[in-house]
Design an enzyme around this catalytic site. Structure first.
Site, PDB file in Angstrom:
ATOM      1  N   GLY A  46      94.865  23.675  33.104  1.00  0.00           N
ATOM      2  CA  GLY A  46      93.565  24.317  33.128  1.00  0.00           C
ATOM      3  C   GLY A  46      92.956  24.380  31.746  1.00  0.00           C
ATOM      4  N   GLN A  51      87.606  27.238  25.151  1.00  0.00           N
ATOM      5  CA  GLN A  51      88.696  26.501  24.503  1.00  0.00           C
ATOM      6  C   GLN A  51      88.222  25.196  23.877  1.00  0.00           C
ATOM      7  OE1 GLN A  51      91.407  27.045  28.089  1.00  0.00           O
ATOM      8  NE2 GLN A  51      92.850  26.955  26.371  1.00  0.00           N
ATOM      9  N   CYS A  90      99.575  28.135  27.018  1.00  0.00           N
ATOM     10  CA  CYS A  90      98.149  27.944  26.818  1.00  0.00           C
ATOM     11  C   CYS A  90      97.932  26.828  25.809  1.00  0.00           C
ATOM     12  CB  CYS A  90      97.523  29.243  26.316  1.00  0.00           C
ATOM     13  SG  CYS A  90      95.739  29.161  26.091  1.00  0.00           S
ATOM     14  N   LEU A  91      96.997  25.940  26.111  1.00  0.00           N
ATOM     15  CA  LEU A  91      96.675  24.851  25.195  1.00  0.00           C
ATOM     16  C   LEU A  91      96.153  25.368  23.859  1.00  0.00           C
ATOM     17  CD1 LEU A  91      94.999  22.416  27.744  1.00  0.00           C
ATOM     18  CD2 LEU A  91      97.262  22.181  26.692  1.00  0.00           C
ATOM     19  N   HIS A 132      94.177  33.160  34.560  1.00  0.00           N
ATOM     20  CA  HIS A 132      94.312  32.785  33.149  1.00  0.00           C
ATOM     21  C   HIS A 132      92.985  32.250  32.601  1.00  0.00           C
ATOM     22  CE1 HIS A 132      96.766  31.008  29.740  1.00  0.00           C
ATOM     23  NE2 HIS A 132      95.659  30.304  29.652  1.00  0.00           N
ATOM     24  N   GLU A 133      92.373  31.338  33.324  1.00  0.00           N
ATOM     25  CA  GLU A 133      91.117  30.732  32.847  1.00  0.00           C
ATOM     26  C   GLU A 133      89.958  31.729  32.902  1.00  0.00           C
ATOM     27  OE1 GLU A 133      91.553  28.144  31.192  1.00  0.00           O
ATOM     28  OE2 GLU A 133      93.456  27.516  32.043  1.00  0.00           O
ATOM     29  N   HIS A 136      90.049  33.827  29.876  1.00  0.00           N
ATOM     30  CA  HIS A 136      89.469  33.143  28.712  1.00  0.00           C
ATOM     31  C   HIS A 136      87.964  33.385  28.616  1.00  0.00           C
ATOM     32  CE1 HIS A 136      92.430  30.835  26.528  1.00  0.00           C
ATOM     33  NE2 HIS A 136      92.929  30.314  27.634  1.00  0.00           N
TER      34      HIS A 136
END
Length: 154
Positions: A46, A51, A90-91, A132-133, A136
């Site tokens: 995701g 991000q 997480c990226l 999670h997204e 963000h």
């Protein structure tokens, strides 16, 4: 369009609340394409617009299991059902993981990339990724809600 550099923890943009998307225009479509290009250039499931430095309420999730990717604009989780604890990464925070409690199932509403209002019910990893997204988009990172965060060996 473009593979963008992923914004890393420590950059203030990750702590800011994203703006609602009010229309599907070229700018919106380019942002969605950049999200796709950037996600598929890496190995995450995701990616949220902040991000890649875009403070708009949009994300893409692709579990890479053969199902269609989920692209959602202005998501709102309207129901959370159950709880389970699992590992998250997480990226934007490479080399780390955490133990996070998330809902087992969620119902989320939002807009698709064609501007239509949609609603999804998701469970397991997809429910976790949606939470999670969505976090963000509100400037919340998984380590803010994790029971424990640790460095992983590469």
């Amino acid at each position: 369009m473009a593979v963008r550099e992923i914004v890393k923890v420590g950059n203030d943009v990750l702590r800011r609340k994203s703006r609602r998307i009010t229309e599907i225009n070229n700018e919106t479509l380019e942002a969605i394409q950049d999200l796709k290009d950037t996600l598929y250039a890496g190995d995450g499931v995701g990616l949220a617009a902040p991000q890649i430095g875009i403070l708009k309420r949009a994300f893409i999730i692709d579990l890479r299991d053969g199902s269609e990717p989920l692209i959602l604009l202005n998501p709102k989780i309207i129901k959370k059902i159950g709880k389970y604890e699992d590992v998250e990464g997480c990226l934007s925070y490479p080399g780390h993981e955490g133990i996070v409690v998330r809902p087992r199932r969620v119902i989320v509403t939002g807009m698709n990339e064609k501007g239509r209002i949609v609603q999804y019910e998701a469970e397991g990893l997809m429910a976790r990724a949606i939470c999670h997204e969505t976090d963000h988009l509100d400037g919340v990172l998984y380590m803010d809600v994790a029971k424990k965060v640790y460095k992983i060996e590469e």
